[in-house]
Design a protein around this motif. Structure first.
Motif: not given
Length: 132
Positions: A57-61, A66-74, A92-95, A127-132
């Protein structure tokens, strides 16, 4: 490749920024309750998260919330995993947790019981806007 950070911080063509982590966990007799698939899954998630602890989060500001966390467990018996217990380790975030067929159950050669091994893959994105 367990516990290694892969493709950290790549932006894909949709504009999502993500980091990917992998981990594994196991449960043995005498360690915790035998054949506890949720405990093995928790260990795998913790391995993926804590061994690769980089503050994305801090790395990308972005705020951590607001983190979206997708975890897959086998694991061999996905129906025995309590996904609410897995979500509880994310402060925090949305797991989003998905449990699938995978991992290993290894019978003990000289005693009753088995070792349960779970594998985990965790992707953190924003979730962010693509760079133009």
């Amino acid at each position: 490749m367990t516990g290694q950070l892969r493709n950290y911080g790549q932006a894909d063509k949709t504009g999502d920024t993500n980091g990917k982590n992998a981990g594994s966990g196991r449960v043995r007799d005498g360690n915790v309750t035998a054949e506890d698939y949720t405990q093995a899954a928790l260990r795998a998630l913790k391995d993926a998260l804590w061994r690769n602890s980089v503050n994305v989060a801090e790395l990308f500001g972005f705020p951590k919330e607001s983190m979206i966390i997708d975890a897959e467990i086998g694991v061999q018996q996905p129906e025995k995993v309590d996904t609410d217990a897995l979500k509880s380790i994310f402060p925090y975030g949305h797991p989003n947790i998905r449990v699938t067929q995978g991992g290993l159950d290894i019978d003990k050669p000289h005693t009753d019981g088995r070792t349960v091994i779970a594998n985990a893959a965790v992707i953190v994105s924003f979730d962010m806007e693509p760079a133009k």
